[in-house]
Design a protein around this motif. Structure first.
Motif, mmCIF file in Angstrom:
data_model
loop_
_atom_site.group_PDB
_atom_site.id
_atom_site.type_symbol
_atom_site.label_atom_id
_atom_site.label_comp_id
_atom_site.label_asym_id
_atom_site.label_seq_id
_atom_site.Cartn_x
_atom_site.Cartn_y
_atom_site.Cartn_z
ATOM 1 N N VAL A 147 0.843 -1.200 0.000
ATOM 2 C CA VAL A 147 0.000 0.000 0.000
ATOM 3 C C VAL A 147 0.881 1.254 0.000
ATOM 4 O O VAL A 147 0.639 2.209 -0.746
ATOM 5 N N TYR A 150 2.234 1.737 -3.429
ATOM 6 C CA TYR A 150 1.294 2.342 -4.394
ATOM 7 C C TYR A 150 1.254 3.845 -4.185
ATOM 8 O O TYR A 150 1.278 4.624 -5.134
ATOM 9 N N ALA A 166 0.444 3.618 -10.877
ATOM 10 C CA ALA A 166 0.202 3.258 -9.477
ATOM 11 C C ALA A 166 -1.054 2.411 -9.360
ATOM 12 O O ALA A 166 -1.099 1.458 -8.577
ATOM 13 N N LEU A 167 -2.089 2.715 -10.149
ATOM 14 C CA LEU A 167 -3.330 1.944 -10.059
ATOM 15 C C LEU A 167 -3.111 0.515 -10.549
ATOM 16 O O LEU A 167 -3.557 -0.449 -9.909
ATOM 17 N N GLY A 170 -1.298 -1.280 -7.980
ATOM 18 C CA GLY A 170 -2.153 -1.556 -6.836
ATOM 19 C C GLY A 170 -3.071 -2.737 -7.074
ATOM 20 O O GLY A 170 -3.173 -3.636 -6.236
ATOM 21 N N ILE A 171 -3.726 -2.762 -8.223
ATOM 22 C CA ILE A 171 -4.709 -3.823 -8.462
ATOM 23 C C ILE A 171 -4.006 -5.173 -8.579
ATOM 24 O O ILE A 171 -4.400 -6.152 -7.932
ATOM 25 N N SER A 174 -2.511 -6.252 -5.140
ATOM 26 C CA SER A 174 -3.522 -6.595 -4.138
ATOM 27 C C SER A 174 -4.123 -7.946 -4.452
ATOM 28 O O SER A 174 -4.354 -8.761 -3.551
ATOM 29 N N LEU A 175 -4.365 -8.204 -5.731
ATOM 30 C CA LEU A 175 -4.921 -9.502 -6.107
ATOM 31 C C LEU A 175 -3.950 -10.613 -5.709
ATOM 32 O O LEU A 175 -4.359 -11.646 -5.167
ATOM 33 N N VAL A 562 -5.004 -2.920 -17.408
ATOM 34 C CA VAL A 562 -4.988 -3.662 -16.154
ATOM 35 C C VAL A 562 -5.732 -4.998 -16.280
ATOM 36 O O VAL A 562 -5.342 -5.999 -15.666
ATOM 37 N N GLY A 563 -6.752 -5.044 -17.129
ATOM 38 C CA GLY A 563 -7.489 -6.295 -17.326
ATOM 39 C C GLY A 563 -6.603 -7.389 -17.900
ATOM 40 O O GLY A 563 -6.669 -8.555 -17.477
ATOM 41 N N VAL A 566 -4.408 -8.808 -15.176
ATOM 42 C CA VAL A 566 -5.117 -9.714 -14.275
ATOM 43 C C VAL A 566 -5.303 -11.071 -14.946
ATOM 44 O O VAL A 566 -5.103 -12.131 -14.326
#
Lengths: 587, 115
Positions: A147, A150, A166-167, A170-171, A174-175, A562-563, A566
């Motif tokens: 955290v 980020y 940063a986003l 972060g995502i 965190s995942l 970002v997708g 993931v």
């Protein structure tokens, strides 16, 4: 002495709280000095504890020792590797704070203490993760570290790319952390324990017949979380995006120690939790880590070579080197562990110094683009020299610490994987040498622009305006870091000292004497020569080195979406499971 | 019956991941991340559940008189929730800033950091 262990986490956090509470009323100089004192005090404490770390210390925080078989306390482990990582994190934080002395000339109004406070929290979280003896606290510190990272990555919130990077960071992270937590929950379900060593005993007691599906699932989930942090392929996509946009002092920490903490976590968790007969067989871990590590090293090296954004280039070189660390950890021999520990120390110094040089370019010229900076770096002689020296360190030129560590690891790994070591270090160092030759010497024709890339031309400098001269702090810090990387390889007995403390923490108190061998020196010189040759080719024949067709799909994977990242994370988890499956089926 | 909560946890995690991978809106993506995290709550609580157990509050239950559910996982879940609140708040703040700087919250349009 062991009662002092929790202070390594508590001191920086208290310092950060103090700065957060009073920072806005203090003048900037007072904030900086408080940050230095707290950070330096913690580093000194870590060093003192490290020197007293044999035999390894353990501390149940708050005097909650286990009663019989039940334990509810928080376990902190102070052995050589844990305190070594904590010391490294603290010293690098100190270097980053010194580097940012003249950085961010005018902090946002009313937020004078924010940057220093965040850096202190980062330091405390990294120390906590290194020292954590139970898995749940490892998760908590993993998240705290993430955290803060980020927040620090997106510190310059006015910059469009910074918040985007940063986003993504972060995502994805965190995942990964939630996957880690699910793995921890499954291990708790099986054994009813959270302390790592006790989980290991529990697994061995519960499954004398070998691992089953639950152990495999928890192994895959825990490893997913840690490998996301370590940026192994295909979990690595967040790293270049985050490193390219983070402020330079933060990059020094991210690349120098945070990513390596992921690899350290893999080593620690496998060794204490999954290494027993009820865990994952050694052959499976070797298959997982060597496959993913080699893939990571190759991908990182190729992507590094085709970058023109200097910070992204350095970020990919970090990816390549973590791949090498993972391969070394994967072969599970004490010699390789010693080698990786030394390589990691040397790499931290070299990589942080190179980021510091990139930061100097950014603040002097408002650009980190290799093409637009062509020849403009000539006045910055000191920075140029340090960039070249850093590149040689990256290549593993003896007697740098990176060379000693790489030589020891190569010897332990052996076989065709040696080629991966030489090639990955030569290509990443060749890319940095190419940048040095073009930017600081103006060699070669001005390279032409390729179509699909992130350029680094219109970056915001991190100081209030462009610097007319580079402040002393911004040249001293990289010089000290490079000297430290050199000292790791040169100081007599240092290698053996590291090997002894790593060996004592590992199984069976095995340790080997670490020293230079003719074979290792030759390989180090060979990869340096290869790096110089590659850089020379790139500078003199830019046409020959344009991205070939096979590299384009690899670059297109780094889509900035970002997708996609993931989706790749899920693919990676599946691959991990598939690679570890044979050992479970074997029983 | 006992398998159900574990299946729910897996389902929640994969649903969240699917949402993250296909999301067209970053606020929605942060929400999907929270869905993934709720899978960890369900899993933790399922691990600690005991048949016929009551809440581990010993003000009116004599210790040892009847089974209680595992308080450790509940503590872990609470910690996890705190962590999740921090992460979500920070990520939403970043999304807000992305909306200001890029003028969009569609990840398909944020493709500056490529290659």
């Amino acid at each position: 002495m062991r009662h002092l262990l929790p202070l390594l986490v508590a001191l920086p956090l208290l310092g950060a709280a103090l700065l957060a509470a009073t920072g806005r009323r203090l003048p900037r100089i007072a904030v900086e000095i408080t940050g230095f004192v707290v950070c330096g005090g913690t580093a000194a404490l870590a060093l003192v504890l490290l020197l007293n770390s044999s035999p390894p210390m353990t501390e149940w925080v708050g005097a909650w020792p286990p009663a019989g078989r039940e334990s509810v306390g928080i376990l902190v482990v102070g052995d050589g590797p844990a305190l070594g990582m904590a010391t490294l994190a603290s010293l690098l934080t100190l270097a980053a704070l010194a580097y940012s002395w003249r950085y961010f000339d005018a902090p946002p109004h009313g937020l004078t203490g924010a940057f220093t406070a965040l850096m202190l929290v980062f330091q405390g979280a990294m120390c906590g993760f290194a020292l954590a003896g139970d898995l749940f606290n490892a998760f908590v510190f993993f998240e705290l570290m993430s955290v803060v990272a980020y927040a620090l990555t997106g510190y310059r919130i006015d910059e469009a790319k910074a918040v985007q990077g940063a986003l993504t960071f972060g995502i994805v992270n965190s995942l990964g952390a939630y996957a880690l937590l699910m793995g921890i929950a499954l291990l708790y379900a099986r054994t009813g324990e959270l302390a790592m060593a006790r989980i290991g005993h529990g697994l061995d007691a519960a499954g004398p017949g070998g691992p089953d599906a639950l152990v495999l699932t928890s192994f895959v989930l825990v490893l997913t979380g840690l490998l996301v942090k370590a940026a192994a392929v295909p979990f690595h996509f967040w790293l270049p995006d985050a490193h390219a946009v983070a402020p330079t002092p933060v990059c020094m920490l991210l690349s120098g120690v945070m990513v390596e903490l992921g690899a350290y976590g893999v080593w620690r968790v496998y060794g204490t939790v999954f290494a027993g007969p009820g865990g994952i067989p050694a052959a499976d871990l070797t298959r997982v880590l060597v496959t993913l590590g080699a893939l990571t090293a190759v991908t990182g090296a190729v992507m590094c070579w085709y970058q023109r954004h200097i910070k992204r280039l350095l970020a990919y070189s970090t990816v390549a080197h973590t791949g090498l660390f993972l391969v070394g950890l994967g072969v599970l021999t004490p010699e390789a562990d010693d080698g990786v520990a030394l390589y990691l120390l040397g790499h931290a110094g070299v990589k942080a110094a190179l980021f510091a040089c990139a930061g100097a370019l950014l603040d002097r010229f408002g650009s980190v683009d290799e093409h637009s900076l062509h020849g403009r770096g000539r006045p910055l002689r000191a920075t140029g020299v340090m960039c070249a020296v850093g590149a040689l360190g990256l290549a593993g030129l003896p007697p740098f610490g990176t060379a000693l560590g790489k030589a020891v690891t190569e010897e332990a790994v052996g076989g065709p994987l040696t080629v991966v070591y030489v090639a990955a270090s030569a290509i990443t160092a060749g890319a940095v040498l190419r940048v040095t030759a073009r930017v600081f010497l103006g060699l070669g024709p001005r390279p032409r622009d390729a179509e699909y890339e992130t350029s680094g031309s219109d970056e915001e400098p991190e100081t209030t305006g462009l610097l007319s001269r580079i402040p002393d702090t911004m040249t001293t810090v990289p010089a000290v870091l490079l000297a430290a990387a050199l000292a790791v390889g040169v100081s007599p007995g240092f290698g053996t000292l590291v090997a002894r403390s790593v060996g004592r923490a590992g199984p069976g108190d095995a340790h080997a004497a670490v020293h230079w061998t003719a074979h290792g020196v030759l390989l180090g010189v060979a990869s340096t020569v290869l790096a110089v040759a590659l850089a020379g080719l790139a500078v003199t024949r830019p046409d020959r080195t344009a991205a070939p067709g096979w590299a384009a799909p690899l670059r297109r994977l780094q889509s900035g979406h970002v997708g996609d990242y993931v989706a790749w994370l899920l693919v990676g988890t599946t691959v991990l499971g598939a690679l570890a499956l044979p050992g479970v089926l074997g029983y | 019956m006992h398998v159900l909560p574990y299946l729910v946890a897996v389902h929640l995690f994969l649903t969240g991941c699917y949402g993250l991978a296909t999301s067209r809106n970053l606020i929605h993506a942060v929400g999907c991340l929270a869905v993934c995290q709720s899978a960890t709550y369900v899993l933790l609580l399922a691990v600690g559940y005991r048949d016929g157990g009551t809440a581990p509050v010993f003000s009116d239950v004599r210790p040892g008189s009847r089974p209680v559910v595992d308080p450790v996982v509940q503590a872990l879940t609470l910690t996890d929730i705190v962590v999740g609140a921090t992460v979500t708040a920070l990520l939403l703040a970043l999304v807000l800033q992305i909306a200001k700087r890029h003028g969009t919250v569609d990840p398909d349009e944020l493709r500056e950091l490529r290659g």
